[in-house]
Design a protein around this motif. Structure first.
Motif, mmCIF file in Angstrom:
data_model
loop_
_atom_site.group_PDB
_atom_site.id
_atom_site.type_symbol
_atom_site.label_atom_id
_atom_site.label_comp_id
_atom_site.label_asym_id
_atom_site.label_seq_id
_atom_site.Cartn_x
_atom_site.Cartn_y
_atom_site.Cartn_z
ATOM 1 N N ALA A 41 44.952 60.084 13.565
ATOM 2 C CA ALA A 41 45.814 59.118 14.039
ATOM 3 C C ALA A 41 44.883 57.996 14.946
ATOM 4 O O ALA A 41 43.795 58.360 15.358
ATOM 5 C CB ALA A 41 46.779 59.653 15.045
ATOM 6 N N ALA A 42 45.577 56.997 14.864
ATOM 7 C CA ALA A 42 44.707 55.928 16.121
ATOM 8 C C ALA A 42 45.544 55.253 16.854
ATOM 9 O O ALA A 42 46.733 55.009 16.560
ATOM 10 C CB ALA A 42 43.948 54.881 15.119
ATOM 11 N N PHE A 43 45.440 54.981 18.340
ATOM 12 C CA PHE A 43 46.280 54.490 19.114
ATOM 13 C C PHE A 43 45.700 53.423 19.882
ATOM 14 O O PHE A 43 44.294 53.347 19.882
ATOM 15 C CB PHE A 43 46.572 55.744 20.027
ATOM 16 N N VAL A 44 46.640 52.542 20.471
ATOM 17 C CA VAL A 44 46.229 51.312 21.394
ATOM 18 C C VAL A 44 46.997 51.670 22.669
ATOM 19 O O VAL A 44 48.394 51.645 22.530
ATOM 20 C CB VAL A 44 46.179 50.090 20.774
ATOM 21 N N GLY A 45 46.516 51.538 23.875
ATOM 22 C CA GLY A 45 47.256 52.007 25.007
ATOM 23 C C GLY A 45 47.423 50.844 25.704
ATOM 24 O O GLY A 45 46.361 49.749 25.963
ATOM 25 N N PHE A 46 48.478 50.344 26.484
ATOM 26 C CA PHE A 46 48.731 49.378 27.611
ATOM 27 C C PHE A 46 49.452 50.180 28.772
ATOM 28 O O PHE A 46 49.923 51.093 28.547
ATOM 29 C CB PHE A 46 49.422 48.291 26.686
ATOM 30 N N TYR A 47 49.371 49.601 29.989
ATOM 31 C CA TYR A 47 50.204 49.612 30.747
ATOM 32 C C TYR A 47 51.721 49.369 30.751
ATOM 33 O O TYR A 47 52.037 48.414 30.093
ATOM 34 C CB TYR A 47 49.749 48.993 32.129
ATOM 35 N N ALA A 48 52.385 50.321 30.973
ATOM 36 C CA ALA A 48 53.835 50.177 30.493
ATOM 37 C C ALA A 48 54.578 49.232 31.042
ATOM 38 O O ALA A 48 55.532 48.424 30.519
ATOM 39 C CB ALA A 48 54.560 51.731 30.995
ATOM 40 N N ALA A 49 54.032 48.836 32.408
ATOM 41 C CA ALA A 49 54.695 47.662 33.091
ATOM 42 C C ALA A 49 54.534 46.300 32.213
ATOM 43 O O ALA A 49 55.301 45.293 32.362
ATOM 44 C CB ALA A 49 54.358 47.498 34.353
ATOM 45 N N ASP A 50 53.418 46.107 31.329
ATOM 46 C CA ASP A 50 53.011 44.947 30.473
ATOM 47 C C ASP A 50 53.590 45.011 29.345
ATOM 48 O O ASP A 50 53.553 43.953 28.365
ATOM 49 C CB ASP A 50 51.614 45.015 30.150
ATOM 50 N N VAL A 51 54.611 46.029 28.926
ATOM 51 C CA VAL A 51 55.267 46.179 27.484
ATOM 52 C C VAL A 51 56.774 45.791 27.682
ATOM 53 O O VAL A 51 57.327 46.189 28.763
ATOM 54 C CB VAL A 51 54.958 47.582 26.814
ATOM 55 N N ARG A 52 57.292 45.173 26.681
ATOM 56 C CA ARG A 52 58.693 44.890 26.533
ATOM 57 C C ARG A 52 59.013 45.152 25.112
ATOM 58 O O ARG A 52 58.464 44.945 24.155
ATOM 59 C CB ARG A 52 58.887 43.526 27.064
ATOM 60 N N PHE A 53 60.175 45.909 25.250
ATOM 61 C CA PHE A 53 60.939 46.107 23.808
ATOM 62 C C PHE A 53 61.874 45.194 23.621
ATOM 63 O O PHE A 53 62.840 44.916 24.594
ATOM 64 C CB PHE A 53 61.615 47.669 23.818
ATOM 65 N N ASP A 54 62.119 44.917 22.448
ATOM 66 C CA ASP A 54 63.309 43.817 21.892
ATOM 67 C C ASP A 54 64.031 44.691 20.882
ATOM 68 O O ASP A 54 63.584 45.183 20.007
ATOM 69 C CB ASP A 54 62.684 42.574 21.273
ATOM 70 N N GLY A 55 65.170 44.783 21.302
ATOM 71 C CA GLY A 55 66.175 45.605 20.405
ATOM 72 C C GLY A 55 66.077 46.976 20.885
ATOM 73 O O GLY A 55 65.924 47.504 21.867
ATOM 74 N N GLU A 56 65.826 47.841 19.992
ATOM 75 C CA GLU A 56 65.614 49.374 19.882
ATOM 76 C C GLU A 56 64.490 49.839 20.570
ATOM 77 O O GLU A 56 63.429 49.274 20.429
ATOM 78 C CB GLU A 56 65.923 50.090 18.483
ATOM 79 N N THR A 57 64.554 50.709 21.287
ATOM 80 C CA THR A 57 63.343 51.477 21.877
ATOM 81 C C THR A 57 62.684 52.579 20.971
ATOM 82 O O THR A 57 61.495 52.918 21.085
ATOM 83 C CB THR A 57 63.314 51.883 23.276
ATOM 84 N N GLY A 58 63.770 52.916 20.172
ATOM 85 C CA GLY A 58 63.298 54.024 19.142
ATOM 86 C C GLY A 58 63.897 55.515 19.608
ATOM 87 O O GLY A 58 64.268 55.746 20.665
ATOM 88 N N ALA A 59 64.204 56.550 18.651
ATOM 89 C CA ALA A 59 64.594 57.737 19.062
ATOM 90 C C ALA A 59 62.935 58.489 19.527
ATOM 91 O O ALA A 59 62.033 58.346 19.149
ATOM 92 C CB ALA A 59 64.871 58.334 17.743
ATOM 93 N N THR A 60 63.387 59.612 20.088
ATOM 94 C CA THR A 60 62.129 60.442 20.811
ATOM 95 C C THR A 60 62.352 61.790 20.547
ATOM 96 O O THR A 60 63.519 62.348 20.120
ATOM 97 C CB THR A 60 62.045 60.428 22.189
ATOM 98 N N TYR A 61 61.086 62.503 20.472
ATOM 99 C CA TYR A 61 61.097 63.860 20.421
ATOM 100 C C TYR A 61 59.738 64.273 20.964
ATOM 101 O O TYR A 61 58.768 63.494 21.354
ATOM 102 C CB TYR A 61 60.855 64.496 18.867
ATOM 103 N N GLY A 62 59.502 65.522 21.155
ATOM 104 C CA GLY A 62 58.314 66.089 21.808
ATOM 105 C C GLY A 62 58.559 67.273 22.757
ATOM 106 O O GLY A 62 59.769 67.607 23.235
ATOM 107 N N THR A 63 57.551 67.827 23.263
ATOM 108 C CA THR A 63 57.428 68.827 24.255
ATOM 109 C C THR A 63 56.652 68.368 25.369
ATOM 110 O O THR A 63 55.640 67.694 25.102
ATOM 111 C CB THR A 63 56.782 70.001 24.013
ATOM 112 N N VAL A 64 57.551 68.432 26.765
ATOM 113 C CA VAL A 64 56.861 67.944 27.964
ATOM 114 C C VAL A 64 55.482 68.199 27.925
ATOM 115 O O VAL A 64 55.270 69.787 27.645
ATOM 116 C CB VAL A 64 57.799 68.600 29.088
ATOM 117 N N PRO A 65 54.640 67.675 28.128
ATOM 118 C CA PRO A 65 54.551 66.375 29.015
ATOM 119 C C PRO A 65 54.601 65.161 27.987
ATOM 120 O O PRO A 65 54.827 64.010 28.327
ATOM 121 C CB PRO A 65 53.317 66.268 29.755
ATOM 122 N N VAL A 66 54.298 65.473 26.818
ATOM 123 C CA VAL A 66 53.942 64.373 25.540
ATOM 124 C C VAL A 66 55.572 64.053 24.851
ATOM 125 O O VAL A 66 56.210 65.114 24.496
ATOM 126 C CB VAL A 66 53.088 64.892 24.531
#
Length: 139
Positions: A41-66
């Motif tokens: 997998a490959a990822f690009v990270g941003f500070y959450a305060a700099d991100v805005r979602f338009d429309g849906e944010t998506g469904a989620t799944y996972g085991t804490v803390p991820v």
């Protein structure tokens, strides 16, 4: 100001980041392989305060803390967050509109790398995670 954009396959999820990325990496862990359906997998990270979602944010799944997000309509993987790095969001490189603009800078979890998959790019290779967690956990 440079705006970074991305979203899912069907367009139900769109997002923008209005600051430069803080992170870009490959991850070879088995969890990321299963979540992405790819050998790495490959990822690009941003500070959450700099991100805005338009429309849906998506469904989620996972085991804490991820927690991972995906589009509930088309199934495309979108991002993951880690409660230990609650001020950041890491988007799947494939969710970005211009993934070529975010070359990974490091390989993570190479101890779990598939033996037949190797990228000889000269990047640093970490045995575990590449973004240190405040608690000092590297698992």
């Amino acid at each position: 100001m440079i705006i970074h954009t991305g979203g899912c396959r069907c367009g139900a999820i769109r997002f923008t980041a209005n600051a430069e990325p803080i992170y870009a990496s490959y991850c070879h862990c088995s969890d990321c392989r299963r979540a992405s359906g790819a050998p790495v997998a490959a990822f690009v990270g941003f500070y959450a305060a700099d991100v805005r979602f338009d429309g849906e944010t998506g469904a989620t799944y996972g085991t804490v803390p991820v927690e991972r997000s995906f589009c509930g309509t088309c199934g495309a993987p979108i991002a993951y967050t880690d409660k230990r790095l609650s001020d950041r969001i890491f988007f799947m490189l494939g969710a970005m509109d211009a993934p070529e603009n975010y070359p990974p800078r490091v390989h993570g979890y190479v101890r779990e790398q598939l033996p037949f998959f190797h990228v000889d790019d000269g990047l640093p290779r970490m045995e575990t995670m590449t973004a240190p967690r405040p608690s000092g956990e590297n698992q």
